[in-house]
Scaffold this motif. Sequence first.
Motif, PDB file in Angstrom:
ATOM      1  N   UNK A   1      39.346  89.990  39.415  1.00 52.63           N
ATOM      2  CA  UNK A   1      38.019  89.522  39.007  1.00 52.63           C
ATOM      3  C   UNK A   1      37.839  88.073  39.451  1.00 52.63           C
ATOM      4  N   UNK A   2      38.825  87.259  39.100  1.00 54.83           N
ATOM      5  CA  UNK A   2      38.708  85.836  39.381  1.00 54.83           C
ATOM      6  C   UNK A   2      38.571  85.552  40.871  1.00 54.83           C
ATOM      7  N   UNK A   3      39.476  86.148  41.642  1.00 54.84           N
ATOM      8  CA  UNK A   3      39.461  85.860  43.071  1.00 54.84           C
ATOM      9  C   UNK A   3      38.207  86.394  43.748  1.00 54.84           C
ATOM     10  N   UNK A   4      37.791  87.594  43.339  1.00 52.09           N
ATOM     11  CA  UNK A   4      36.612  88.166  43.965  1.00 52.09           C
ATOM     12  C   UNK A   4      35.381  87.334  43.629  1.00 52.09           C
ATOM     13  N   UNK A   5      35.244  86.988  42.342  1.00 51.59           N
ATOM     14  CA  UNK A   5      34.050  86.265  41.931  1.00 51.59           C
ATOM     15  C   UNK A   5      34.037  84.851  42.486  1.00 51.59           C
ATOM     16  N   UNK A   6      35.200  84.229  42.559  1.00 50.81           N
ATOM     17  CA  UNK A   6      35.192  82.836  43.007  1.00 50.81           C
ATOM     18  C   UNK A   6      34.986  82.750  44.518  1.00 50.81           C
ATOM     19  N   UNK A   7      35.114  83.859  45.214  1.00 47.83           N
ATOM     20  CA  UNK A   7      34.883  83.846  46.647  1.00 47.83           C
ATOM     21  C   UNK A   7      33.433  83.489  46.926  1.00 47.83           C
ATOM     22  N   UNK A   8      32.527  84.381  46.609  1.00 50.81           N
ATOM     23  CA  UNK A   8      31.118  84.132  46.909  1.00 50.81           C
ATOM     24  C   UNK A   8      30.196  84.558  45.773  1.00 50.81           C
ATOM     25  N   UNK A   9      30.681  85.424  44.901  1.00 48.84           N
ATOM     26  CA  UNK A   9      29.780  86.074  43.970  1.00 48.84           C
ATOM     27  C   UNK A   9      29.352  85.192  42.803  1.00 48.84           C
ATOM     28  N   UNK A  10      30.299  84.414  42.253  1.00 49.45           N
ATOM     29  CA  UNK A  10      29.971  83.665  41.048  1.00 49.45           C
ATOM     30  C   UNK A  10      29.872  84.610  39.874  1.00 49.45           C
TER      31      UNK A  10
ATOM     32  N   UNK B   1      28.191  73.552  46.681  1.00 53.73           N
ATOM     33  CA  UNK B   1      28.910  74.779  47.054  1.00 53.73           C
ATOM     34  C   UNK B   1      30.393  74.769  46.642  1.00 53.73           C
ATOM     35  N   UNK B   2      31.102  73.671  46.869  1.00 51.28           N
ATOM     36  CA  UNK B   2      32.534  73.694  46.507  1.00 51.28           C
ATOM     37  C   UNK B   2      32.783  73.955  45.020  1.00 51.28           C
ATOM     38  N   UNK B   3      31.767  73.719  44.163  1.00 46.76           N
ATOM     39  CA  UNK B   3      31.971  73.932  42.729  1.00 46.76           C
ATOM     40  C   UNK B   3      31.865  75.399  42.339  1.00 46.76           C
ATOM     41  N   UNK B   4      31.162  76.188  43.145  1.00 41.45           N
ATOM     42  CA  UNK B   4      30.982  77.584  42.752  1.00 41.45           C
ATOM     43  C   UNK B   4      31.822  78.549  43.583  1.00 41.45           C
ATOM     44  N   UNK B   5      32.373  78.086  44.686  1.00 41.40           N
ATOM     45  CA  UNK B   5      33.031  79.024  45.596  1.00 41.40           C
ATOM     46  C   UNK B   5      34.361  78.459  46.067  1.00 41.40           C
ATOM     47  N   UNK B   6      35.294  79.362  46.370  1.00 43.17           N
ATOM     48  CA  UNK B   6      36.586  78.912  46.854  1.00 43.17           C
ATOM     49  C   UNK B   6      36.603  78.774  48.376  1.00 43.17           C
ATOM     50  N   UNK B   7      35.525  79.211  49.025  1.00 48.89           N
ATOM     51  CA  UNK B   7      35.496  79.164  50.501  1.00 48.89           C
ATOM     52  C   UNK B   7      35.690  77.740  51.044  1.00 48.89           C
ATOM     53  N   UNK B   8      34.953  76.746  50.501  1.00 42.91           N
ATOM     54  CA  UNK B   8      35.121  75.393  51.062  1.00 42.91           C
ATOM     55  C   UNK B   8      36.573  74.921  50.971  1.00 42.91           C
ATOM     56  N   UNK B   9      37.315  75.442  50.012  1.00 39.13           N
ATOM     57  CA  UNK B   9      38.711  75.041  49.862  1.00 39.13           C
ATOM     58  C   UNK B   9      39.628  75.725  50.859  1.00 39.13           C
ATOM     59  N   UNK B  10      39.095  76.668  51.597  1.00 45.01           N
ATOM     60  CA  UNK B  10      39.930  77.419  52.528  1.00 45.01           C
ATOM     61  C   UNK B  10      39.909  76.824  53.931  1.00 45.01           C
ATOM     62  N   UNK B  11      39.349  75.624  54.056  1.00 42.59           N
ATOM     63  CA  UNK B  11      39.303  74.974  55.374  1.00 42.59           C
ATOM     64  C   UNK B  11      40.726  74.811  55.904  1.00 42.59           C
ATOM     65  N   UNK B  12      40.933  75.397  57.059  1.00 48.45           N
ATOM     66  CA  UNK B  12      42.260  75.327  57.647  1.00 48.45           C
ATOM     67  C   UNK B  12      42.344  74.136  58.607  1.00 48.45           C
ATOM     68  N   UNK B  13      41.269  73.988  59.378  1.00 50.77           N
ATOM     69  CA  UNK B  13      41.225  72.849  60.301  1.00 50.77           C
ATOM     70  C   UNK B  13      39.842  72.229  60.233  1.00 50.77           C
ATOM     71  N   UNK B  14      39.757  70.938  60.528  1.00 51.57           N
ATOM     72  CA  UNK B  14      38.467  70.247  60.471  1.00 51.57           C
ATOM     73  C   UNK B  14      38.112  69.922  59.041  1.00 51.57           C
ATOM     74  N   UNK B  15      36.829  69.949  58.718  1.00 52.58           N
ATOM     75  CA  UNK B  15      36.393  69.579  57.376  1.00 52.58           C
ATOM     76  C   UNK B  15      35.236  70.471  56.957  1.00 52.58           C
ATOM     77  N   UNK B  16      34.850  70.326  55.683  1.00 50.33           N
ATOM     78  CA  UNK B  16      33.701  71.090  55.212  1.00 50.33           C
ATOM     79  C   UNK B  16      32.414  70.343  55.571  1.00 50.33           C
ATOM     80  N   UNK B  17      31.264  70.982  55.338  1.00 49.99           N
ATOM     81  CA  UNK B  17      29.973  70.376  55.664  1.00 49.99           C
ATOM     82  C   UNK B  17      29.811  69.049  54.905  1.00 49.99           C
ATOM     83  N   UNK B  18      29.214  68.076  55.569  1.00 50.94           N
ATOM     84  CA  UNK B  18      29.137  66.766  54.936  1.00 50.94           C
ATOM     85  C   UNK B  18      27.779  66.500  54.326  1.00 50.94           C
TER      86      UNK B  18
END
Lengths: 408, 435, 230
Positions: B51-60, B149-166
């Motif tokens: 539940x946690x992982x699925x919802x924190x991905x994009x669903x909220x 966005x970083x507060x509701x989703x785990x995607x921004x935290x998955x940046x492997x290279x570079x950075x998130x949107x500024x």
Amino acid sequence: MIAIIFRLAWRNLWRNNRRTLIMLVTIAVGIWAMIFMTALMRGMVNKMVRDAVKVLPGHVQIHHPDYLDDPNIVNSIEEHPDGILLQVLNGPDIVAWSSRVRVAAIISSARESRSITLLGVDPATESEVSFVAGKIVQGSFLNDGDDDGIIVGRKLTETLETGLGKRIVIMSQDPDNEIVDRGFRITGVFDANTEALEEGYVFTGVTAAQNFLGIPGRVHEVAIVGRGFRQIDGMYQAVKNAAGPNFSVLPWTELNSYLGTMLGVMDGFVLVWFMVVFLALSFGLVNTLVMAIFERVREIGLMLALGVKPMIILAQIIVESVCLLFFGALTGNLVAWLTIRPLQDGIDLSSYAEGLEMFGYSTILYPEMTVEDVFTANVVVLSLGIIASLFPAIRASRYQPVEALIKV
Amino acid sequence: MLLNNITFRLAWRNLWRQPRRTLLTLGAMVFANIILVCMISLQFGMYGLMIDNTLSMLTGHLKVLALNYKDDGKIRQSIDEAETLARQLRNDLNRLKNKNFEGESAANNDTEGENNSVKIAVRGKAFALASSEDRSFGILVMGVEPEHEPQVSSIPGLIQRGRYLSDSKAEEIVIGSVLARNLQVDLDDEITLIGSGHDGSFAAAVITVVGITQSGMTDLDRSIAQMPLQLFQETFAMGNGAHEIVIRAPDLSDVEEISIRAQRLLDDRPSLVLHDWDDLEPGLKQSIQADLFSAWFMYGVLITLVAFSVLNTMLMSVLERTREFGIVMSLGLTPGRLGRLVILETAIMGVLGLAAGILIGTGLVAWAGIYGITFPGMDEMGKQFNLPARIYPDLTVFQLALGPSIVFAATLLSSLWPALRLHWLEPVQAMRAAG
Amino acid sequence: MSDIRCVNLCRTFHQGDITVTGLDHVSIDIKKGEFVCLVAPSGGGKTTLLNAIGGLDKPDSGEVWIAGKRIDNMGKSALAEMRLNNIGFVFQAYNLIPVLTARENIEFVMEVQGIPAADRHRRSAAILTEVGLEGLEDRRPAKMSGGQQQRVAVARAIVAKPEIVLADEPTANLDSSSAEQLMDLFVSLNKNHNTTFVIATHDQRVMEYARRIVKMLDGRIDQDIPQDPR
């Protein structure tokens, strides 16, 4: 000698018929649970694999070596295989095969666009490989490879607000990375198990797709269907050898590692489940035997005193246990068969549809009671049951006649 | 129940008259209890993670969507003045929420205030053809607010290279690693987006890749493409509209209350619908239910087998004491009292099994909690269900006690027959029975 | 040649801290066809001696010879074989296997010996008549009186034609007339088949039938006297 062992074992069993009956029921429940549960699980996973294999990949696929890493239009192969490969493909192990153009594309109606996978197929061969031809709900499937009509999923017609006979635009990339787009007319609508399929895939004739994309005579994959999804090793090796190093040949277990793994996990799970049930059962079995022996320590002492060899005492107790196991297993098998039979037409699980879709399961479950599983279940119970009963039996055969006779 | 000393002592000694039998019966109970404790805590651990992982991905936890957008996902089904509405929600929900917590520890509220607040972000979504120099793919591009966005989703935290949107207006895009590979682009390369706008007009933009995310899940890594919301709105002619307002509650248990409050704020906008996570991801709850169902079938079998084992033992122990029971009954003991003795014996055995099962089970689970559990195939299964390859089971009293309690109840239940049989016992006949 | 020969048998039992002397340097010879009573108060050592002779129990030291073979150092299987072929047992009680009928109990030893069914049936029928149990062949032990049960036990003990019959308190649970019938049976078998009988007892009625009385006390042979049977 054997006759007397059996007679003694059998009569001893029914000295306490309540205990024996409870034990028989326990063994029967155990065996039933083993077979029933496994039949359900097998039904689910096998259906899932069959559906998935039928949906697209077939059992084995041939691609350009770079295609899987970079599914681009340029990583294409000859539409018509030749030489040894063709011989193997037309050989007895292969039921059907089909060459496909497969590219990513955008489909747009006047109101909406969606990204999809465009498949250019030859209807004659494709209908034997994938499900689509048999699932047309409106219009008809393609007539031949030149047919430039387009077949879309029902869900996609809804989101695009379009329908049979309407025009849509497909946009993709040619080998030079120039955008190509063209209008197509929808000539068929198909239905699938999942919405993802209905929304994700669009079919047209293979030649029509080649002309549209500017890749005459080229395709991206050859999907091959063999005799069964579990028996692909030989066929896979044959195709792989015939194709040589210029192609990448992969079985479905690797193309869809989730499914491949699921099948393996399933086999493991079945064994674990058998073991757990057996262990839960074995406590009762050993207990019953220990009690049965305890009650007749004197008798055993008497028999030993009369000159019966310890091995015969041991054999008698093992035979007793085997009788219990055998009749319990027989009942369990029978009940399993009786409970699975009425379910052969499928169990409707549509109330869990979306959850099952997440696993890739279908909403109708057909239990599959396989000879192998039934055999394994019985062998596990009988053989391990005998091993478990060795422990009390050996103890009984080691009694000293004098001590046993004195025991009250 | 008669729990005075002598009855208890009698029951206890009776149990150990046949130590091997009692131990074997206990063994069956302990075995079942250990399996139940381990499996149930593993299951609930998995469900929680799923539940946690699925919802924190994009669903909220909750989403505000335009009517029918959930089913159709059309670009026209948008929320007007989405950012204004989001700001309203953010203010109101957090104000109400804080008020709600005023009664509790204020200090707690201060330190964890940030974590305790309701997080809200706005997104726009559109299908577009993404082209690099020599590759094109159809993708679902998402316009997001870089600050929320970083507060509701785990995607921004998955940046492997570079950075998130500024910045909300920057001409930047973040894409998944598989998509980057398929498009053959790297950081600082440009991508052309072509699609249709809100009004059906032609939409196009050229933006630079600033970050690449990697989750390990191929499907997700192929589909992620996020650009700043304002740029998205300009590109797709959205005006000040967007497609979804994602709400993330501090905890799953707060969702219901927040949903009620949020709904109140949406009452004057009938074109908008508030969906909760179960609505958005119906597969999640159902797959858990389906899994629970099959799991309980298996547990049921296990418990039944144990109950039979206990039934057999207690029946034997009553049968072999027939003569003894006859004697004490002729001394004036009632069958009811003897029945209670039998049940007490079973109960003692049950409690021992319960304790040993929970103890060993907890030990195993605790051990697994430190080292994690993994099994062959876990990797692939995990990717399908948003689970890590190693699972750390959950330990709560409920999960620990649930299985063993049912085993205990089944044990007591199965001693009823042997106990009730005593009522049919005739003292004289009983005494004559072979001991 | 003596049928049974015991040389310097010693046997002690340990029950917790207590040590009980079962046999204390006992030597005895019993010839083929003898009818011997071992007489002793309980704990006198008669059962221990009987068990040692039957190979049911091993002495701590000393030798036991049966029909010219030394048995005290035999293995379990060999002992079982020896008992099966040479010795018939009659115990005080619980002599029969409860799930088998009278006939099956009698045939049990033969069946284990591997004697063909027809042969078995002929012999069991004959022996049933000899012990006076015609008509009770198909009864199970629970449906027979104590005397009848003991007669079945005797029939089983002699049906395989052993050289020796060992009986431990065979009359303990029987009324006078049953005991008398049983003893008459013993005597007639002793006469007709020349079977050696060794009977441990403290029943006066039994002793009257013996031709040799061995009195034991505290694990030693106290008196060994021949007598004229009644």
